[in-house]
Motif scaffolding. Structure first.
Motif, PDB file in Angstrom:
ATOM      1  N   ALA A  91      54.264 -41.314 -51.053  1.00  0.00           N
ATOM      2  CA  ALA A  91      53.215 -40.968 -51.928  1.00  0.00           C
ATOM      3  C   ALA A  91      52.537 -42.433 -52.485  1.00  0.00           C
ATOM      4  N   VAL A  92      51.518 -42.389 -53.051  1.00  0.00           N
ATOM      5  CA  VAL A  92      51.046 -43.468 -54.042  1.00  0.00           C
ATOM      6  C   VAL A  92      51.433 -43.399 -55.403  1.00  0.00           C
ATOM      7  N   TYR A  93      52.108 -44.091 -55.810  1.00  0.00           N
ATOM      8  CA  TYR A  93      52.791 -43.926 -57.249  1.00  0.00           C
ATOM      9  C   TYR A  93      52.037 -44.594 -58.328  1.00  0.00           C
ATOM     10  N   TYR A  94      51.622 -43.963 -59.247  1.00  0.00           N
ATOM     11  CA  TYR A  94      50.959 -44.622 -60.322  1.00  0.00           C
ATOM     12  C   TYR A  94      51.610 -44.539 -61.672  1.00  0.00           C
ATOM     13  N   CYS A  95      51.270 -45.665 -62.576  1.00  0.00           N
ATOM     14  CA  CYS A  95      51.928 -45.789 -63.820  1.00  0.00           C
ATOM     15  C   CYS A  95      50.814 -45.542 -64.794  1.00  0.00           C
ATOM     16  N   ALA A  96      50.944 -44.794 -65.740  1.00  0.00           N
ATOM     17  CA  ALA A  96      50.178 -44.416 -66.960  1.00  0.00           C
ATOM     18  C   ALA A  96      50.773 -44.546 -68.347  1.00  0.00           C
ATOM     19  N   ALA A  97      49.708 -44.959 -69.295  1.00  0.00           N
ATOM     20  CA  ALA A  97      49.998 -45.154 -70.715  1.00  0.00           C
ATOM     21  C   ALA A  97      49.583 -44.171 -71.505  1.00  0.00           C
ATOM     22  N   ALA A  98      50.082 -43.589 -72.440  1.00  0.00           N
ATOM     23  CA  ALA A  98      49.728 -42.564 -73.419  1.00  0.00           C
ATOM     24  C   ALA A  98      49.528 -43.304 -74.896  1.00  0.00           C
ATOM     25  N   ARG A  99      48.608 -43.096 -75.478  1.00  0.00           N
ATOM     26  CA  ARG A  99      48.568 -43.323 -76.869  1.00  0.00           C
ATOM     27  C   ARG A  99      49.449 -42.192 -77.743  1.00  0.00           C
ATOM     28  N   SER A 100      49.537 -41.187 -77.428  1.00  0.00           N
ATOM     29  CA  SER A 100      50.173 -40.049 -78.012  1.00  0.00           C
ATOM     30  C   SER A 100      51.620 -40.124 -78.168  1.00  0.00           C
ATOM     31  N   GLY A 101      52.207 -39.471 -78.816  1.00  0.00           N
ATOM     32  CA  GLY A 101      53.805 -39.536 -78.480  1.00  0.00           C
ATOM     33  C   GLY A 101      53.992 -38.499 -77.338  1.00  0.00           C
ATOM     34  N   LEU A 102      55.092 -38.706 -76.519  1.00  0.00           N
ATOM     35  CA  LEU A 102      55.663 -37.869 -75.394  1.00  0.00           C
ATOM     36  C   LEU A 102      56.853 -37.067 -75.727  1.00  0.00           C
ATOM     37  N   TRP A 103      56.574 -35.891 -75.399  1.00  0.00           N
ATOM     38  CA  TRP A 103      57.625 -34.944 -75.568  1.00  0.00           C
ATOM     39  C   TRP A 103      57.696 -34.033 -74.139  1.00  0.00           C
ATOM     40  N   SER A 104      58.803 -33.382 -74.134  1.00  0.00           N
ATOM     41  CA  SER A 104      58.807 -32.458 -72.915  1.00  0.00           C
ATOM     42  C   SER A 104      57.628 -31.651 -72.577  1.00  0.00           C
ATOM     43  N   THR A 105      56.973 -31.275 -73.565  1.00  0.00           N
ATOM     44  CA  THR A 105      55.685 -30.277 -73.676  1.00  0.00           C
ATOM     45  C   THR A 105      54.450 -31.006 -73.207  1.00  0.00           C
ATOM     46  N   ASN A 106      54.453 -32.006 -73.041  1.00  0.00           N
ATOM     47  CA  ASN A 106      53.102 -32.928 -72.690  1.00  0.00           C
ATOM     48  C   ASN A 106      53.223 -34.051 -71.855  1.00  0.00           C
TER      49      ASN A 106
END
Length: 126
Positions: A91-106
């Motif tokens: 596959a093509v692998y993409y990295c991404a950044a999130a301003r919000s916190g990360l939890w198992s639910t999001n």
């Protein structure tokens, strides 16, 4: 925020690769980071994520035990170590950044992430 993914390539089944994603433009340690992948003709799927400190990680069932996500906040880089690669990991692998916190639910939801890199192609031959 700019994200630059690298490290993709062609590898035989059972082999390993390490992807890197270098981040610039903001304070890297403020962002949760994720890896997603998209195979030809398929939707973009969640692979793994790590919270801002590196204290929490999340991964898809399909890669658990084979892929490991990590980050080096001093180097503004997130990594995806991929072992035991299978043809279905192509596959093509993409990295991404999130301003919000990360939890198992999001962490698995692409809409959680605010910035995306350009992708790096991983091809696993059988």
């Amino acid at each position: 925020v700019q994200l630059q993914a690298s490290g993709g390539g062609l590898v035989q089944a059972g082999g390993s690769l390490r992807l890197s994603c270098a981040v610039s433009g903001r304070t890297f340690s403020n962002y949760g980071m994720g890896w997603f992948r998209q195979a030809p003709g398929k939707e973009r799927d969640f692979v793994a994520a790590i919270n801002y400190s590196g204290g929490s990680t999340f991964s898809a069932d399909s890669v658990k035990g084979r892929f490991t996500i990590s980050r080096d906040n001093a180097k503004n880089t997130v990594y995806l170590q991929m072992n035991g690669l299978k043809p279905e990991d192509t596959a093509v692998y993409y990295c991404a950044a999130a301003r919000s916190g990360l939890w198992s639910t999001n962490s698995y939801n692409p809409r959680t992430y605010n910035y995306w890199g350009q992708g790096t192609l991983v091809t696993v031959s059988s």
